[in-house]
Design a protein around this motif. Structure first.
Motif, mmCIF file in Angstrom:
data_model
loop_
_atom_site.group_PDB
_atom_site.id
_atom_site.type_symbol
_atom_site.label_atom_id
_atom_site.label_comp_id
_atom_site.label_asym_id
_atom_site.label_seq_id
_atom_site.Cartn_x
_atom_site.Cartn_y
_atom_site.Cartn_z
ATOM 1 N N ARG A 58 0.763 -1.208 -0.146
ATOM 2 C CA ARG A 58 0.117 -0.083 -0.003
ATOM 3 C C ARG A 58 1.030 1.294 -0.079
ATOM 4 N N LYS A 60 3.010 2.268 2.426
ATOM 5 C CA LYS A 60 3.159 2.774 3.603
ATOM 6 C C LYS A 60 4.325 2.702 4.414
ATOM 7 N N SER A 121 -8.432 -10.309 28.876
ATOM 8 C CA SER A 121 -9.806 -9.441 28.643
ATOM 9 C C SER A 121 -10.524 -9.387 29.680
ATOM 10 N N HIS A 142 -4.246 -4.064 28.150
ATOM 11 C CA HIS A 142 -5.205 -4.688 27.385
ATOM 12 C C HIS A 142 -5.310 -3.990 26.074
ATOM 13 N N ASN A 145 -8.334 -5.233 19.036
ATOM 14 C CA ASN A 145 -8.049 -6.114 17.812
ATOM 15 C C ASN A 145 -8.774 -5.301 16.761
ATOM 16 N N ASN A 192 -14.835 -3.856 27.232
ATOM 17 C CA ASN A 192 -15.510 -5.193 27.006
ATOM 18 C C ASN A 192 -16.886 -5.462 27.936
ATOM 19 N N MET A 228 -17.910 -2.112 11.793
ATOM 20 C CA MET A 228 -18.569 -3.394 11.511
ATOM 21 C C MET A 228 -19.647 -3.991 12.469
HETATM 22 N N1 CAA Z 1 -3.571 -6.145 11.365
HETATM 23 C C1 CAA Z 1 -2.741 -5.198 11.075
HETATM 24 N N2 CAA Z 1 -3.192 -4.072 10.348
HETATM 25 C C2 CAA Z 1 -4.897 -4.432 9.938
HETATM 26 C C3 CAA Z 1 -5.388 -5.291 10.177
HETATM 27 C C4 CAA Z 1 -4.832 -6.113 10.952
HETATM 28 N N3 CAA Z 1 -5.371 -7.302 11.602
HETATM 29 N N4 CAA Z 1 -6.545 -4.999 9.807
HETATM 30 C C5 CAA Z 1 -6.847 -4.013 9.021
HETATM 31 N N5 CAA Z 1 -5.600 -3.307 9.326
HETATM 32 C C6 CAA Z 1 -5.069 -2.054 8.819
HETATM 33 C C7 CAA Z 1 -5.216 -1.948 7.115
HETATM 34 O O1 CAA Z 1 -3.803 -2.503 6.600
HETATM 35 C C8 CAA Z 1 -5.546 -0.570 7.081
HETATM 36 O O2 CAA Z 1 -4.068 0.044 7.104
HETATM 37 P P1 CAA Z 1 -3.798 1.521 6.433
HETATM 38 O O3 CAA Z 1 -5.012 2.642 6.363
HETATM 39 O O4 CAA Z 1 -2.426 2.064 6.952
HETATM 40 O O5 CAA Z 1 -3.770 1.046 4.736
HETATM 41 C C9 CAA Z 1 -6.469 -0.004 8.139
HETATM 42 O O6 CAA Z 1 -6.235 -1.188 9.077
HETATM 43 C C10 CAA Z 1 -8.090 -0.218 7.695
HETATM 44 O O7 CAA Z 1 -8.208 -1.562 7.131
HETATM 45 P P2 CAA Z 1 -8.994 -1.843 5.853
HETATM 46 O O8 CAA Z 1 -9.170 -0.771 4.785
HETATM 47 O O9 CAA Z 1 -8.708 -3.066 5.365
HETATM 48 O O10 CAA Z 1 -10.336 -1.922 6.443
HETATM 49 P P3 CAA Z 1 -11.401 -1.235 7.238
HETATM 50 O O11 CAA Z 1 -11.220 0.241 6.835
HETATM 51 O O12 CAA Z 1 -12.833 -1.531 7.153
HETATM 52 O O13 CAA Z 1 -10.998 -1.365 8.918
HETATM 53 C C11 CAA Z 1 -11.196 -2.781 11.080
HETATM 54 C C12 CAA Z 1 -10.871 -2.716 9.273
HETATM 55 C C13 CAA Z 1 -9.894 -1.895 11.531
HETATM 56 C C14 CAA Z 1 -11.110 -3.969 11.439
HETATM 57 C C15 CAA Z 1 -12.528 -1.950 11.291
HETATM 58 O O14 CAA Z 1 -13.519 -2.405 10.659
HETATM 59 C C16 CAA Z 1 -12.548 -1.858 12.722
HETATM 60 O O15 CAA Z 1 -12.061 -1.136 13.565
HETATM 61 N N6 CAA Z 1 -13.789 -2.801 13.172
HETATM 62 C C17 CAA Z 1 -13.898 -2.718 14.505
HETATM 63 C C18 CAA Z 1 -12.812 -3.537 15.441
HETATM 64 C C19 CAA Z 1 -13.128 -3.468 16.887
HETATM 65 O O16 CAA Z 1 -14.437 -3.302 17.311
HETATM 66 N N7 CAA Z 1 -12.155 -4.191 17.779
HETATM 67 C C20 CAA Z 1 -12.507 -4.294 19.034
HETATM 68 C C21 CAA Z 1 -12.679 -5.693 19.535
HETATM 69 S S1 CAA Z 1 -12.974 -6.032 21.284
HETATM 70 C C22 CAA Z 1 -11.222 -6.636 21.670
HETATM 71 O O17 CAA Z 1 -10.417 -6.732 20.689
HETATM 72 C C23 CAA Z 1 -11.253 -6.466 22.935
HETATM 73 C C24 CAA Z 1 -11.131 -8.056 23.492
HETATM 74 O O18 CAA Z 1 -10.409 -8.068 24.498
HETATM 75 C C25 CAA Z 1 -11.576 -9.295 22.586
#
Ligand code: CAA
Length: 285
Positions: A58, A60, A121, A142, A145, A192, A228
């Motif tokens: 990309r 970056k 978590s 913590h 993801n 959480n 999402m």
């Molecule tokens: N690892 C590294 N980078 C990632 C990644 C991953 N798994 N997934 C996405 N990215 C990066 C991409 O490379 C991209 O980077 P750039 O902007 O630098 O190019 C950026 O994130 C955006 O990705 P996408 O364009 O592919 O997709 P998107 O804009 O739809 O974003 C998302 C994807 C970041 C997952 C977004 O949908 C999001 O934030 N979703 C909600 C996630 C959430 O709520 N997480 C909390 C879960 S609860 C938790 O984690 C706590 C626990 O204890 C379980």
């Protein structure tokens, strides 16, 4: 003034651990990444290469920067390799006995002034900390993801965590570009505790055929402007991890909101763990 932590250990290279390794390496820290399972170790290496490779594609990150970043990470299979770390972040599965066993071992491996952190978590940081001789140096750290993307961490302070330890970890979080928030040791902490009742409710709507998975997700993504939908988010978190978090929260609070929907356990038992296994509520290529 906060102490600078420069060599960081990460134990466990699952979804969270691998992302946490990437966060530290991207921000110029030396990382020792430990995973006992040989296949898990290979997956952890692959994750770092794939994720940073995507950043190169990309535009970056340059290829030279990617090589430098990967060069900052030493992969290892034994906890003994963490002896020189200033901070160790444990990110193994959400099982109390496993975490306590690891903290008990780490206690005698790392220097007396090293900080021990858990990425749990929902489990009790206090119960994990008392597996060591010095629970004052144990803290929760913590991540969310995907860890390389989300700019927030919860720093969990137990009743005995030293102020200096909390300050050092907060300063480190700031260096990683994350906003740290200090919270007490209560299941689910802030995020959480708010999130998982909602996710569980979405699963039970799906289970009772109240609405399709696509419609449930669209309602929250398009109708409420979340990045999402809840079922897609469950797949990202991992259904096994989500089940364990809900189960722990339910056992601690006994509120129906967190009683894991039965289908969750069935899906985990059948191997449908979400993105990590190729299928959960959705299928992944
Ligand atoms: N690892 C590294 N980078 C990632 C990644 C991953 N798994 N997934 C996405 N990215 C990066 C991409 O490379 C991209 O980077 P750039 O902007 O630098 O190019 C950026 O994130 C955006 O990705 P996408 O364009 O592919 O997709 P998107 O804009 O739809 O974003 C998302 C994807 C970041 C997952 C977004 O949908 C999001 O934030 N979703 C909600 C996630 C959430 O709520 N997480 C909390 C879960 S609860 C938790 O984690 C706590 C626990 O204890 C379980």
């Amino acid at each position: 003034m906060a102490r600078e932590l420069s060599t960081i250990g990460v134990v466990g290279l699952g979804t969270m651990g691998a992302g946490i390794v990437e966060v530290f390496a991207r921000n110029g820290l030396d990382v020792v990444a430990v995973e006992a399972d040989p296949a898990g170790l290979e997956r952890g290496k692959g994750h770092l290469e794939h994720s940073t490779g995507r950043a190169v594609a990309r535009g970056k990150l340059s290829e030279a920067e990617q090589a430098e970043l990967i060069g900052r990470v030493r992969f290892a299979s034994s906890l003994e390799d963490l002896a020189d770390c200033d901070l160790v972040v444990e990110a193994v599965p959400e099982q109390l006995n496993l975490k306590r066993e690891i903290f008990g071992k780490l206690d005698s491996i790392v220097r007396a002034d090293a900080i021990l952190a858990t990425n749990t978590s929902s489990l009790s940081v206090t119960e994990i900390s008392v597996a060591t001789h010095n629970p004052r140096r144990v803290v929760g750290l913590h991540f969310f993801n995907p860890a390389p993307v989300l700019k927030f961490v919860e720093v969990i302070r137990t009743v005995v965590t030293e102020d200096d330890v909390v300050d050092d970890v907060k300063a480190l979080a700031a260096r990683l570009g994350k906003m740290p928030v200090v919270v007490g040791d209560k299941a689910g902490f802030i995020a959480n505790a708010l999130l998982f009742g909602y996710l569980n409710h979405a699963v039970s709507m799906f289970e009772s055929r109240y609405a399709t998975r696509e419609d449930i997700d669209a309602a929250m993504q398009l109708g409420c402007g979340l990045p999402m939908g809840p079922l897609a988010l469950m797949d990202l978190i991992g259904l096994d991890t989500a089940y364990e978090i809900l189960d722990t929260m339910y056992k601690q609070g006994r509120d129906r909101l967190h009683a894991p929907s039965p289908i969750l356990k069935q899906m985990v038992t059948a191997g449908l763990k979400g993105r990590k296994s190729g299928q959960g509520f959705y299928k992944y290529a």
